[in-house]
Design a protein around this motif. Sequence first.
Motif, PDB file in Angstrom:
ATOM      1  N   ALA A  13      -7.353  -1.922  -8.511  1.00 42.17           N
ATOM      2  CA  ALA A  13      -7.416  -0.531  -9.038  1.00 42.17           C
ATOM      3  C   ALA A  13      -9.202  -0.303  -8.569  1.00 42.17           C
ATOM      4  N   SER A  14     -10.167  -1.192  -8.406  1.00 46.15           N
ATOM      5  CA  SER A  14     -11.424  -0.711  -8.231  1.00 46.15           C
ATOM      6  C   SER A  14     -11.770  -0.878  -6.551  1.00 46.15           C
ATOM      7  N   SER A  15     -10.498  -1.085  -5.936  1.00 41.90           N
ATOM      8  CA  SER A  15     -10.802  -1.289  -4.353  1.00 41.90           C
ATOM      9  C   SER A  15     -11.663  -2.193  -3.994  1.00 41.90           C
ATOM     10  N   ASN A  16     -12.136  -3.129  -4.737  1.00 44.92           N
ATOM     11  CA  ASN A  16     -13.105  -4.482  -4.316  1.00 44.92           C
ATOM     12  C   ASN A  16     -12.184  -5.491  -3.696  1.00 44.92           C
ATOM     13  N   ASN A  17     -11.032  -5.895  -3.995  1.00 43.61           N
ATOM     14  CA  ASN A  17     -10.135  -6.857  -3.567  1.00 43.61           C
ATOM     15  C   ASN A  17      -9.065  -6.248  -2.893  1.00 43.61           C
ATOM     16  N   SER A  18      -8.556  -6.671  -1.641  1.00 38.80           N
ATOM     17  CA  SER A  18      -7.562  -6.267  -1.006  1.00 38.80           C
ATOM     18  C   SER A  18      -6.925  -7.495  -0.096  1.00 38.80           C
ATOM     19  N   VAL A  19      -5.605  -7.137   0.199  1.00 39.48           N
ATOM     20  CA  VAL A  19      -4.881  -8.292   0.966  1.00 39.48           C
ATOM     21  C   VAL A  19      -3.841  -7.687   1.714  1.00 39.48           C
ATOM     22  N   PRO A  20      -3.804  -7.878   3.101  1.00 40.96           N
ATOM     23  CA  PRO A  20      -2.878  -7.463   3.914  1.00 40.96           C
ATOM     24  C   PRO A  20      -1.559  -7.815   3.476  1.00 40.96           C
ATOM     25  N   MET A  21      -0.516  -7.110   3.649  1.00 43.94           N
ATOM     26  CA  MET A  21       0.839  -7.408   3.160  1.00 43.94           C
ATOM     27  C   MET A  21       1.393  -8.306   4.004  1.00 43.94           C
ATOM     28  N   ALA A  22       1.203  -8.658   5.177  1.00 47.11           N
ATOM     29  CA  ALA A  22       1.499  -9.881   6.012  1.00 47.11           C
ATOM     30  C   ALA A  22       1.101 -11.021   5.527  1.00 47.11           C
ATOM     31  N   THR A  23      -0.131 -11.026   4.983  1.00 48.06           N
ATOM     32  CA  THR A  23      -0.604 -12.388   4.180  1.00 48.06           C
ATOM     33  C   THR A  23       0.203 -12.551   2.822  1.00 48.06           C
ATOM     34  N   VAL A  24       0.629 -11.734   2.177  1.00 46.80           N
ATOM     35  CA  VAL A  24       1.597 -11.965   1.133  1.00 46.80           C
ATOM     36  C   VAL A  24       2.563 -12.446   1.528  1.00 46.80           C
ATOM     37  N   GLN A  26       3.741 -13.859   4.402  1.00 45.03           N
ATOM     38  CA  GLN A  26       3.798 -15.225   5.113  1.00 45.03           C
ATOM     39  C   GLN A  26       3.215 -16.133   4.227  1.00 45.03           C
ATOM     40  N   GLY A  27       2.324 -16.096   3.181  1.00 50.48           N
ATOM     41  CA  GLY A  27       1.818 -17.090   2.365  1.00 50.48           C
ATOM     42  C   GLY A  27       2.398 -17.450   1.204  1.00 50.48           C
ATOM     43  N   THR A  28       3.648 -16.865   0.902  1.00 52.63           N
ATOM     44  CA  THR A  28       4.309 -17.104  -0.420  1.00 52.63           C
ATOM     45  C   THR A  28       5.406 -18.478  -0.231  1.00 52.63           C
ATOM     46  N   VAL A  29       5.493 -19.089  -1.100  1.00 53.34           N
ATOM     47  CA  VAL A  29       6.601 -20.247  -1.116  1.00 53.34           C
ATOM     48  C   VAL A  29       7.959 -19.705  -1.267  1.00 53.34           C
ATOM     49  N   LYS A  30       8.695 -20.149  -0.089  1.00 57.04           N
ATOM     50  CA  LYS A  30      10.241 -19.298   0.036  1.00 57.04           C
ATOM     51  C   LYS A  30      11.298 -20.159  -0.578  1.00 57.04           C
ATOM     52  N   TYR A  31      11.005 -21.588  -1.023  1.00 59.36           N
ATOM     53  CA  TYR A  31      11.486 -22.299  -1.657  1.00 59.36           C
ATOM     54  C   TYR A  31      11.061 -23.179  -2.757  1.00 59.36           C
TER      55      TYR A  31
END
Length: 142
Positions: A13-24, A26-31
Amino acid sequence: MASILRVNTLTDASSNNSVPMATVAQGTVKYWINYDAPNQAVDGSLNSSSVTDSATGQFTFNINNDFNSANDKCVQTSLWNTSDDGTGTIIDNVRGGISAWQQGASATGTLTCHTAKGCSPSANGAYIDFSGTYVSINGDLA
């Protein structure tokens, strides 16, 4: 009615922290699975359809959504080192502690794992069922 949200970046909400969707994506556990082998019970999972318990310390985890590649993924395993929910120690003193390993590589459908006390079942140890067999996989889905 289903909706689609299309964004390139997630920002707080404060625009201080952001992350690209590609990181989200590709970086998550899939199983992942939390398997209680002595009771042959799944205590929690994601993208898992079932477990085939072949023998003591030998399991095949059946995966709902296939991975993109047999080799381009990272499999992590850990074990809760008792078969009695932590009330005692693993049977006997063993060299090499406890271990879990993947047998073969497959992009589709299954992951076969073994668990043992000692470095391997032939190294002063034996296959054993652990009350907590934890497996997770990172990688791209097909």
